[in-house]
Design an enzyme around this catalytic site. Structure first.
Site, short mmCIF file in Angstrom:
data_model
loop_
_atom_site.label_atom_id
_atom_site.label_comp_id
_atom_site.label_asym_id
_atom_site.label_seq_id
_atom_site.Cartn_x
_atom_site.Cartn_y
_atom_site.Cartn_z
N SER A 22 0.93 -1.03 0.16
CA SER A 22 -0.06 -0.08 -0.08
C SER A 22 0.75 1.01 -0.03
O SER A 22 1.67 1.17 0.74
CB SER A 22 -1.16 0.02 1.33
OG SER A 22 -1.67 1.27 1.30
N PHE A 88 -9.10 4.86 -15.46
CA PHE A 88 -7.79 4.38 -15.43
C PHE A 88 -7.08 5.15 -13.85
O PHE A 88 -7.30 6.32 -13.88
CB PHE A 88 -7.09 5.06 -16.63
CG PHE A 88 -5.48 4.74 -16.57
CD1 PHE A 88 -5.08 3.54 -16.41
CD2 PHE A 88 -4.50 5.64 -16.47
CE1 PHE A 88 -3.67 3.17 -16.61
CE2 PHE A 88 -3.22 5.39 -16.37
CZ PHE A 88 -2.64 4.27 -16.41
N PHE A 102 -7.36 -0.53 -14.40
CA PHE A 102 -8.29 -0.06 -15.29
C PHE A 102 -9.62 -0.61 -15.19
O PHE A 102 -9.71 -2.05 -15.15
CB PHE A 102 -7.57 -0.24 -16.72
CG PHE A 102 -8.56 0.52 -18.04
CD1 PHE A 102 -8.39 1.77 -18.12
CD2 PHE A 102 -9.30 -0.30 -18.56
CE1 PHE A 102 -9.03 2.37 -19.18
CE2 PHE A 102 -9.95 0.29 -19.61
CZ PHE A 102 -9.91 1.57 -19.88
N GLN A 158 -3.31 -2.45 -24.82
CA GLN A 158 -4.11 -3.70 -24.91
C GLN A 158 -3.30 -4.75 -25.48
O GLN A 158 -3.72 -5.92 -25.75
CB GLN A 158 -5.23 -3.40 -25.61
CG GLN A 158 -6.50 -2.52 -25.06
CD GLN A 158 -7.08 -3.28 -23.94
OE1 GLN A 158 -6.42 -3.78 -23.20
NE2 GLN A 158 -8.23 -3.09 -23.64
N ASN A 180 5.24 1.70 -28.80
CA ASN A 180 6.47 2.28 -28.28
C ASN A 180 7.52 1.14 -28.44
O ASN A 180 7.41 0.10 -29.01
CB ASN A 180 6.31 3.05 -26.76
CG ASN A 180 5.95 1.68 -25.77
OD1 ASN A 180 6.20 0.58 -26.04
ND2 ASN A 180 5.36 1.95 -24.82
N GLY A 210 10.65 7.35 -26.66
CA GLY A 210 10.81 8.11 -25.59
C GLY A 210 11.66 9.29 -25.63
O GLY A 210 11.62 10.07 -26.76
N GLY A 241 2.28 9.47 -25.45
CA GLY A 241 2.03 8.66 -26.63
C GLY A 241 1.04 9.18 -27.39
O GLY A 241 0.94 9.25 -28.57
N ASP A 242 -0.11 9.59 -26.62
CA ASP A 242 -1.37 10.08 -27.15
C ASP A 242 -1.06 11.30 -27.99
O ASP A 242 -1.61 11.70 -29.07
CB ASP A 242 -2.57 10.24 -26.19
CG ASP A 242 -2.96 9.00 -25.31
OD1 ASP A 242 -2.60 7.92 -26.20
OD2 ASP A 242 -3.37 9.02 -24.39
#
Length: 309
Positions: A22, A88, A102, A158, A180, A210, A241-242
């Site tokens: 945790s 997410f 997710f 995915q 990537n 990157g 990345g988006d």
């Protein structure tokens, strides 16, 4: 969320089969997100006409208004009657490592969406199949092949969920393939394909590296490496990345060559990196062009300036 430490220091060698951890985080930020929405938002900011396709819950109303204010057409969004919009939940440590969960929620209903009504009504140029409900991703890629729609494959997160056969079905026939560096290796491992096998089945492969930029391999095997735009500060890697994908596609749609489009992708990516949240960045044309020139030179900047809003 942000953990002010290193995840690696909390893992005990020899006990990884029974992890119970945790993390006390020092902040909670609730942000807009989702791969498709992030890409569509950035395309809208760049003056494109993106059409969002996906499944959401009734809690999407405020988000819809936000996206529409930023140029996103939400005509392809299906609203579930029973499930919440996907969530997410991510924790990032001091070294930008991430642990995330997710919740799919309404996303599972995306498999019921047919692309044809949206593509025809909106005169769509290219379909981007990004991380979504896996059956929806496969259905939409297959529909693109059957109906002759140009499409790009972006398996991203995915890819870990897809089988080798599913990954092959998603990628085959794509005009562009986005991954990537790690996903590129995983894709080859899962499909059993070599780099040459992949290249026989797609148009242009774009692999982000990157801080090292991106590698582009065209249909004839020609290879281009582009540098990244240097970051003033790395704040949050989520959605970078988006941002790259949006910049690249905006460049292609505007008629730029793939190398210049990838450089625009890097410019948008660094905008996302330097803020907390995937859609919290702002666009200043003059400042963006200065940064682009510092990274790629005056000639490249003059070419970009002709198409930037």
């Amino acid at each position: 969320m942000h953990f002010p430490g290193r995840f690696a220091e909390q893992l005990v060698a020899g006990d990884l089969d029974r992890v119970s951890l945790s993390f006390l985080v020092d902040g909670l930020e609730v942000r807009r997100g989702g791969t498709a929405a992030n890409i569509a938002f950035a395309l809208g900011v760049l003056g494109m006409r993106p059409v969002l396709v996906g499944a959401v819950g009734a809690d999407f109303a405020d988000y819809r208004s936000w996206l529409q204010r930023h140029g996103v057409d939400c005509a392809g969004v299906h609203v579930s009657e029973v499930a919440h919009t996907a969530r997410f939940v991510c924790t990032t440590d001091e070294e930008f490592n991430q642990i995330a969960s997710f919740y799919a929620g309404a996303m599972a209903e995306a498999r019921n969406i047919e692309l044809a009504p949206v593509v025809v009504a909106r005169d769509v140029d290219l379909v981007l199949v990004s991380p979504n409900d896996p059956p929806a991703m496969l259905r939409h890629a297959e529909e693109c092949r059957q109906r002759g729609y140009r499409f790009a494959a972006d398996p991203s997160q995915q890819l870990a969920r897809l089988t080798g056969e599913q990954a092959r079905r998603l990628v085959a026939g794509a005009e562009y393939l986005f991954t990537n560096e790690y996903e590129w290796g995983l894709l080859r491992q899962k499909t059993g394909w070599t780099a040459e096998d992949v290249q026989e089945r797609v148009g242009t492969r774009i692999t982000t590296l990157g801080a090292a930029g991106a590698e582009l391999v065209g249909p004839s095997g020609d290879r281009v490496r582009t540098a990244a735009v240097p970051a003033a500060a790395g704040v949050d890697p989520t959605g970078v990345g988006d941002g790259f994908r949006a910049g690249f596609l905006a460049g292609i749609e505007s008629g730029l060559p793939v190398e210049r489009a990838a450089q625009l992708g890097s410019l948008i990516a660094v905008h996302v990196l330097e803020v907390t949240g995937t859609q919290e960045w702002s666009w200043d044309r003059r400042r963006a062009l200065r940064r682009f020139e510092a990274a790629y030179g005056a000639a490249a900047t003059a070419e970009l300036a002709e198409v930037l809003p």
